[in-house]
Motif scaffolding. Sequence first.
Motif, PDB file in Angstrom:
ATOM      1  N   ASP A   1       8.731  35.732   4.284  1.00  0.00           N
ATOM      2  CA  ASP A   1       9.029  36.997   3.609  1.00  0.00           C
ATOM      3  C   ASP A   1       9.207  36.800   2.110  1.00  0.00           C
ATOM      4  OD1 ASP A   1       8.898  38.360   6.001  1.00  0.00           O
ATOM      5  OD2 ASP A   1      11.060  38.279   6.377  1.00  0.00           O
TER       6      ASP A   1
ATOM      7  N   ALA B   1       5.925  36.210   0.407  1.00  0.00           N
ATOM      8  CA  ALA B   1       5.126  37.421   0.220  1.00  0.00           C
ATOM      9  C   ALA B   1       5.382  38.031  -1.155  1.00  0.00           C
ATOM     10  CB  ALA B   1       5.439  38.433   1.313  1.00  0.00           C
ATOM     11  N   GLY B   2       6.613  37.914  -1.630  1.00  0.00           N
ATOM     12  CA  GLY B   2       6.931  38.406  -2.968  1.00  0.00           C
ATOM     13  C   GLY B   2       6.202  37.619  -4.048  1.00  0.00           C
ATOM     14  N   GLU B   3       6.024  36.306  -3.824  1.00  0.00           N
ATOM     15  CA  GLU B   3       5.290  35.487  -4.785  1.00  0.00           C
ATOM     16  C   GLU B   3       3.811  35.856  -4.795  1.00  0.00           C
ATOM     17  OE1 GLU B   3       6.778  33.310  -6.938  1.00  0.00           O
ATOM     18  OE2 GLU B   3       8.526  34.347  -6.088  1.00  0.00           O
ATOM     19  N   VAL B   4       3.281  36.208  -3.646  1.00  0.00           N
ATOM     20  CA  VAL B   4       1.880  36.625  -3.575  1.00  0.00           C
ATOM     21  C   VAL B   4       1.678  37.907  -4.378  1.00  0.00           C
ATOM     22  CG1 VAL B   4       0.039  37.428  -2.049  1.00  0.00           C
ATOM     23  CG2 VAL B   4       1.477  35.506  -1.358  1.00  0.00           C
ATOM     24  N   GLU B   5       2.637  38.820  -4.288  1.00  0.00           N
ATOM     25  CA  GLU B   5       2.541  40.062  -5.057  1.00  0.00           C
ATOM     26  C   GLU B   5       2.518  39.769  -6.558  1.00  0.00           C
ATOM     27  OE1 GLU B   5       5.625  42.742  -3.928  1.00  0.00           O
ATOM     28  OE2 GLU B   5       4.951  42.910  -1.840  1.00  0.00           O
ATOM     29  N   LYS B   6       3.319  38.815  -6.996  1.00  0.00           N
ATOM     30  CA  LYS B   6       3.314  38.434  -8.418  1.00  0.00           C
ATOM     31  C   LYS B   6       1.956  37.870  -8.814  1.00  0.00           C
ATOM     32  CE  LYS B   6       8.247  37.219  -8.453  1.00  0.00           C
ATOM     33  NZ  LYS B   6       9.225  36.095  -8.607  1.00  0.00           N
TER      34      LYS B   6
ATOM     35  N   LEU C   1      -0.948  38.524  -7.424  1.00  0.00           N
ATOM     36  CA  LEU C   1      -1.942  39.593  -7.431  1.00  0.00           C
ATOM     37  C   LEU C   1      -1.808  40.466  -8.671  1.00  0.00           C
ATOM     38  CD1 LEU C   1      -1.822  40.692  -3.679  1.00  0.00           C
ATOM     39  CD2 LEU C   1      -3.641  39.409  -4.826  1.00  0.00           C
ATOM     40  N   ALA C   2      -0.601  40.566  -9.197  1.00  0.00           N
ATOM     41  CA  ALA C   2      -0.373  41.381 -10.387  1.00  0.00           C
ATOM     42  C   ALA C   2      -0.898  40.711 -11.661  1.00  0.00           C
ATOM     43  CB  ALA C   2       1.116  41.678 -10.543  1.00  0.00           C
TER      44      ALA C   2
ATOM     45  N   TYR D   1      -1.889  32.087  -0.695  1.00  0.00           N
ATOM     46  CA  TYR D   1      -2.503  33.041  -1.612  1.00  0.00           C
ATOM     47  C   TYR D   1      -3.880  33.482  -1.112  1.00  0.00           C
ATOM     48  CZ  TYR D   1       1.241  31.471  -4.675  1.00  0.00           C
ATOM     49  OH  TYR D   1       2.484  31.169  -5.194  1.00  0.00           O
TER      50      TYR D   1
END
Length: 266
Positions: A65, A68-73, A75-76, A124
């Motif tokens: 979980d 998943a926050g690191e993946v969002e970073k 992707l941004a 990733y």
Amino acid sequence: MSDAAAVSVLDDLRDEGVELDLLVAGLTERDWALDTPAAGWTISHQIAHLAWTDAASLLAATDADAFAGEVEKALAAPESFVDEGAEAGALLPVGELLSWWRDGREQLQVALREAPVGVRFPWYGPPMSVASMATGRLMETWAHGQDIADAVGVPREPTARLRHVARIGVRARDFAFGVRGLSAPGEEFRVELVGPGGELWAYGPEGAGQRVSGPALDFCLLVTQRAHRHDLALRAEGADADQWLDIAQAFAGPAGAGRAPKTQGA
């Protein structure tokens, strides 16, 4: 974890890290500020990147979980998040950076060795098995270690651990085409590499029309984009294989710029 292949690559990952550690442990604080062949990256940046990626791998292996926050970073900011991680780590005092990298390597080893058989971790890109994650870490440790060795002018003896790097390079063929918006060839290639001990490492069908051959070290330098193909003793047979040698990459993420040729007139 009882998978023999995973244990083997984890042992090799450990040994690759130890070899690089022996190299950087003997450097002066001034040496850590030396530029490496990677534009804008000092030796500190190289080790910081390894420490940062080990930390991301550990998070993926222990807290899906949070990862998943690191993946969002990522992707941004797909073009900059890797450099930002290296930049932040490079600002640490050398002793602190070295401890971070060492501690992270050890923690990741423990987490991967204790992982249940068959588990797959988020990443990733596609989810990764223990063996795949360890192989990726070994590839990066070797590649960034090459940059460091080049920066300080220390030759490195190639080892059988390069087999893991070569395998990633072969398996990433279609990705290398796709990340550049190109259609991957429909047929498998035959890749024949000569390992450090003179042994043959072969991939793909013997009768393939598209072929790549040469020293395993040169192939690994190519697919990690640590050297230009014109400076390497690699041979391609077939137009698709020839194109692959121009764009090959073993690492995830955007297409790399590669290195300029050292050979004059190339």
